[in-house]
Design a protein around this motif. Structure first.
Motif, PDB file in Angstrom:
ATOM      1  N   GLU A 153       0.838  -1.200   0.000  1.00  0.00           N
ATOM      2  CA  GLU A 153       0.000   0.000   0.000  1.00  0.00           C
ATOM      3  C   GLU A 153       0.872   1.250   0.000  1.00  0.00           C
ATOM      4  O   GLU A 153       0.598   2.213  -0.722  1.00  0.00           O
ATOM      5  CB  GLU A 153      -0.927   0.018   1.209  1.00  0.00           C
ATOM      6  CG  GLU A 153      -1.815   1.256   1.236  1.00  0.00           C
ATOM      7  CD  GLU A 153      -2.783   1.277   2.401  1.00  0.00           C
ATOM      8  OE1 GLU A 153      -3.308   2.370   2.696  1.00  0.00           O
ATOM      9  OE2 GLU A 153      -3.021   0.212   3.007  1.00  0.00           O
ATOM     10  N   LYS A 154       1.931   1.232   0.810  1.00  0.00           N
ATOM     11  CA  LYS A 154       2.844   2.386   0.843  1.00  0.00           C
ATOM     12  C   LYS A 154       3.491   2.605  -0.514  1.00  0.00           C
ATOM     13  O   LYS A 154       3.623   3.740  -0.999  1.00  0.00           O
ATOM     14  CB  LYS A 154       3.924   2.190   1.912  1.00  0.00           C
ATOM     15  CG  LYS A 154       4.883   3.387   2.024  1.00  0.00           C
ATOM     16  CD  LYS A 154       5.931   3.144   3.094  1.00  0.00           C
ATOM     17  CE  LYS A 154       6.807   4.391   3.270  1.00  0.00           C
ATOM     18  NZ  LYS A 154       7.491   4.797   2.027  1.00  0.00           N
TER      19      LYS A 154
ATOM     20  N   ARG B 278       0.965   4.242  -2.839  1.00  0.00           N
ATOM     21  CA  ARG B 278       0.754   5.654  -2.510  1.00  0.00           C
ATOM     22  C   ARG B 278       1.971   6.500  -2.928  1.00  0.00           C
ATOM     23  O   ARG B 278       1.815   7.609  -3.447  1.00  0.00           O
ATOM     24  CB  ARG B 278       0.481   5.813  -1.019  1.00  0.00           C
ATOM     25  CG  ARG B 278      -0.852   5.207  -0.585  1.00  0.00           C
ATOM     26  CD  ARG B 278      -1.177   5.527   0.868  1.00  0.00           C
ATOM     27  NE  ARG B 278      -2.422   4.907   1.278  1.00  0.00           N
ATOM     28  CZ  ARG B 278      -3.638   5.409   1.036  1.00  0.00           C
ATOM     29  NH1 ARG B 278      -3.754   6.545   0.372  1.00  0.00           N
ATOM     30  NH2 ARG B 278      -4.720   4.778   1.449  1.00  0.00           N
TER      31      ARG B 278
ATOM     32  N   SER C  15       1.246   9.004  -5.987  1.00  0.00           N
ATOM     33  CA  SER C  15       0.873  10.255  -5.338  1.00  0.00           C
ATOM     34  C   SER C  15       1.115  11.445  -6.272  1.00  0.00           C
ATOM     35  O   SER C  15       2.167  11.557  -6.895  1.00  0.00           O
ATOM     36  CB  SER C  15       1.684  10.443  -4.061  1.00  0.00           C
ATOM     37  OG  SER C  15       1.396  11.692  -3.460  1.00  0.00           O
TER      38      SER C  15
END
Length: 283
Positions: A187-188, A191, A195
């Protein structure tokens, strides 16, 4: 942008696929295969990576990066060893967000597409499919299977860039991660990699008006020793509760080698070598 993470399996591998709602369905009558040319050029490098570096990085992670164009989506995907999942996300994101579109590769890739077009137009199956789609989806992108060679030769880098700008963005994107991975780390990575990606255009497609009038359409092939037949009828779409039973029915009818059509038309009658049936779904 949407993201779906699916822990699955026991083999230490993970698939990262970015599906963007932009494909041949977004082409105008003057842009047939422009989506394919754009995808081929995207694979040739980004602002920070050359096409060779993209290939080498994917190989070092145990996989390869592929870009596939369909009627409704363009998919950028790679299948790597689990330990490299976050790096694979970063690579896929870079290819989607920062294509360089090197002009040095344009002529070569157009020549490749011209060869592919020539091969397709020599296939009776493809000629039959071209006619079938044109009748079913008249005056819609779904009904335009092949470009004119002159149009393909005339595509410019500006047209490629414009197609990407008008069709690619976070609002049309959905990233899927399937396999063995650490959900928090993945997930990181997603993102971090995506982003700040501009939303871009909202998903959209001019709805087709498929016709289902009974008719017989002929494509003359002088000197041909065989005929190719395509017979089609409208069916329910995947949103309907009976769609999965329909998939099973199609499998029994002609969806695999030992199906009813193969047994009847090939084994019993000897009419044809490879009959089959399929379901064709579009947005």
């Amino acid at each position: 942008m949407k993201a779906t993470l699916v822990p699955w399996g026991s083999t230490p591998k993970v698939t990262v696929e970015l599906a963007i709602a932009a494909g041949n369905g977004q082409e105008t009558a003057e842009q047939v295969w422009l989506a394919d040319l754009a995808a081929a050029l995207m694979r040739e490098g980004t602002a920070t990576r050359t096409g060779t570096q993209i290939s080498e990085e994917a190989a070092q992670m145990g996989g390869a990066l592929e870009i596939t164009v369909g009627a409704d989506t363009t998919e950028i995907a790679t299948d790597v060893l689990s330990e490299f999942g976050p790096k694979a996300v970063a690579l896929v994101a870079d290819v989607a967000r920062n294509p360089k579109f090197p002009e040095s590769e344009l002529a070569r890739l157009k020549a490749d597409k011209v060869r592919q077009l020539s091969i397709a137009r020599s296939s009776p199956q493809q000629l039959a499919l071209e006619k079938f789609r044109a009748v079913l989806y008249a005056n819609h992108a779904y009904g335009r299977l092949f470009p004119a060679e002159s149009a393909l030769q005339g595509y410019t880098l500006a047209q490629v860039r414009d197609f990407h700008a008008k069709n690619f963005g976070a609002a049309r994107a959905h990233v899927y991660v399937v396999g063995r991975f650490a959900p928090g780390d993945m997930e990181k990575a997603i993102r971090d990699a995506f982003s700040g990606w501009a939303a871009g255009p909202a998903p959209g497609l001019t709805p087709p008006r498929p016709t289902s009038t009974r008719g017989v359409h002929l494509v003359d092939r002088p000197g041909a020793v065989q005929s190719t037949l395509i017979v089609g009828v409208p069916v329910i779409d995947p949103s309907q509760p009976d769609y999965v039973p329909l998939v099973v029915t199609n499998t029994l009818l002609g969806g695999y080698f030992s199906s009813r059509m193969t047994t009847n038309l090939r084994e019993d009658k000897g009419y044809t070598y490879s009959p089959f049936s399929q379901l064709s779904s579009r947005q």
